[in-house]
Design an enzyme around this catalytic site. Sequence first.
Site, PDB file in Angstrom:
ATOM      1  CG  ASP A  51       3.747  -0.015  -0.628  1.00 17.35           C
ATOM      2  OD1 ASP A  51       3.135  -1.031  -0.239  1.00 17.35           O
ATOM      3  OD2 ASP A  51       3.819   1.013   0.062  1.00 17.35           O
ATOM      4  CG  ASP A  92       6.546   3.045   1.836  1.00 13.08           C
ATOM      5  OD1 ASP A  92       7.020   3.745   0.924  1.00 13.08           O
ATOM      6  OD2 ASP A  92       5.351   3.082   2.177  1.00 13.08           O
ATOM      7  CG  ASP A 112       4.518  -1.222   3.189  1.00 18.09           C
ATOM      8  OD1 ASP A 112       4.646  -0.040   2.852  1.00 18.09           O
ATOM      9  OD2 ASP A 112       3.533  -1.920   2.868  1.00 18.09           O
TER      10      ASP A 112
HETATM   11  P1  DGT Z   1      -0.888  -2.323  -0.339  1.00 24.76           P
HETATM   12  O1  DGT Z   1       0.520  -1.868  -0.234  1.00 24.76           O
HETATM   13  O2  DGT Z   1      -1.742  -1.380  -1.108  1.00 24.76           O
HETATM   14  O3  DGT Z   1      -1.005  -3.713  -0.843  1.00 24.76           O
HETATM   15  O4  DGT Z   1      -1.548  -2.385   1.123  1.00 24.76           O
HETATM   16  P2  DGT Z   1      -0.879  -2.097   2.529  1.00 24.76           P
HETATM   17  O5  DGT Z   1      -1.807  -2.563   3.575  1.00 24.76           O
HETATM   18  O6  DGT Z   1       0.521  -2.621   2.552  1.00 24.76           O
HETATM   19  O7  DGT Z   1      -0.897  -0.526   2.637  1.00 24.76           O
HETATM   20  P3  DGT Z   1       0.295   0.546   2.611  1.00 24.76           P
HETATM   21  O8  DGT Z   1       1.496   0.014   1.931  1.00 24.76           O
HETATM   22  O9  DGT Z   1      -0.272   1.829   2.084  1.00 24.76           O
HETATM   23  O10 DGT Z   1       0.608   0.824   4.132  1.00 24.76           O
HETATM   24  C1  DGT Z   1       1.039  -0.196   5.006  1.00 24.76           C
HETATM   25  C2  DGT Z   1       0.580   0.109   6.378  1.00 24.76           C
HETATM   26  O11 DGT Z   1       1.271   1.232   6.881  1.00 24.76           O
HETATM   27  C3  DGT Z   1      -0.885   0.483   6.437  1.00 24.76           C
HETATM   28  O12 DGT Z   1      -1.681  -0.663   6.601  1.00 24.76           O
HETATM   29  C4  DGT Z   1      -0.944   1.435   7.579  1.00 24.76           C
HETATM   30  C5  DGT Z   1       0.415   2.093   7.562  1.00 24.76           C
HETATM   31  N1  DGT Z   1       0.360   3.397   6.887  1.00 24.76           N
HETATM   32  C6  DGT Z   1       0.756   3.700   5.639  1.00 24.76           C
HETATM   33  N2  DGT Z   1       0.578   4.973   5.360  1.00 24.76           N
HETATM   34  C7  DGT Z   1       0.038   5.517   6.464  1.00 24.76           C
HETATM   35  C8  DGT Z   1      -0.414   6.823   6.810  1.00 24.76           C
HETATM   36  O13 DGT Z   1      -0.361   7.777   6.029  1.00 24.76           O
HETATM   37  N3  DGT Z   1      -0.920   6.973   8.067  1.00 24.76           N
HETATM   38  C9  DGT Z   1      -0.985   5.924   8.935  1.00 24.76           C
HETATM   39  N4  DGT Z   1      -1.481   6.095  10.152  1.00 24.76           N
HETATM   40  N5  DGT Z   1      -0.594   4.715   8.640  1.00 24.76           N
HETATM   41  C10 DGT Z   1      -0.102   4.512   7.428  1.00 24.76           C
HETATM   42 MG    MG Z   2       2.037  -1.885   1.259  1.00 21.65          MG
END
Ligand code: DGT
Ligand code: MG
Length: 368
Positions: free
Chosen positions: A205, A292, A207
């Site tokens: 996604d 997001d 963010d």
């Molecule tokens: P991606 O989108 O799969 O390439 O990887 P990220 O690191 O962008 O992960 P993502 O989009 O799920 O979430 C971005 C950041 O937001 C993640 O590193 C921590 C925070 N975050 C997202 N969802 C939650 C949650 O349910 N609880 C907490 N504490 N933090 C969250």
């Molecule tokens: Mg993400």
Amino acid sequence: ESEALPFIASKVSQYSCQRKTTLNNCNKKFTDAFEIMAENYEFKENEIFSLEFLRAASVLKFLPFPVIRMKDIQGLPCMGDRVKDVIEEIIEEGESSRAKEVLNDERYKSFKQFTSVFGVGVKTSEKWYRMGLRTLEEVKADKTLKLSKMQKAGFLYYEDLVSCVSKAEADAVSLIVRNTVCTFLPDALVTITGGFRRGKKTGHDIDFLITNPGPREDDELLQKGLLLYCDVIESTFLKEQIPSRKVDAMDNFQKCFAILKLCQPGVDNSSYNTSKNTDMAEVKDWKAIRVDLVITPFEQYAYALLGWTGSRQFGRDLRRYANHEKKMILDNHALYDREKRIFLKAGSEEEIFAHLGLDYVEPWERNA
Ligand code: DGT
Ligand code: MG
């Protein structure tokens, strides 16, 4: 500048917020297996075992060399017996029979499919699995199921959403979001967070963090014509609220888990149109993308930025470190000193690290 210090395993911190972890992972063979094990435990709601493998994966991602014998992990933190067993197998056999078993496990395979749908988590997967459902085809065919609005959107745009978001797509969406926000709030600050801020080339996604210096006029910000799906969650944050001590607690910002329609004129989308109506010459020139949007009050911006930049593991360890080493509670809104009973203000991420007595870690070094 070169920081070629000799590597000393026993000096490696158990907290990933005291390590610098880039995207250069020399131990992918191990960390992939750990992540499969962790995910399987997550599907079984065994948080302890899941975290054990995620912490071990994070340590090996930080190692500046590939592990080739058991001696290489001697003295490293987070290497429990379950973890060591998997490492030993991979060293000896080239792969882990335990991870392979998981990949072939019927329950794991079903949960993996179910949770790949936007809006479907472990709880829903559990329910479907107990009903005897095993594949997404079976879920779709079951007309008795009551899907949420989010899940319906998840199925409708499934093919687009499971394909990764590229950096180019993130940049294109970023432009749209900036322009749109700007028409409502000309002074607003829009920042990409999540994996793209850590330097990742793809993501599941995009963010965004949005803040407006000055008076709060952001209430109508999330009502825009370009969203295909938008689940707006109103802010539930109470002023002077003590941060949550749960390491995986969600925050209370106004946020929007959206699906955005990204128009891509001239892009070859033939792969999206392999279904029935190829003869209709109706070329789909857009892609559904998960976005997001998080709106934060200006005073909390630095905390929100740190929390939403991740990685997930880096955030967990920051909060665990604050709690256990500093008697402070950190969340995406604030940092609270339990002994002094005060909130520590911060205008930048650097100030938050300083409050915690930590060396600053750049976003691209937070790939723990
Ligand atoms: P991606 O989108 O799969 O390439 O990887 P990220 O690191 O962008 O992960 P993502 O989009 O799920 O979430 C971005 C950041 O937001 C993640 O590193 C921590 C925070 N975050 C997202 N969802 C939650 C949650 O349910 N609880 C907490 N504490 N933090 C969250
Ligand atoms: Mg993400």
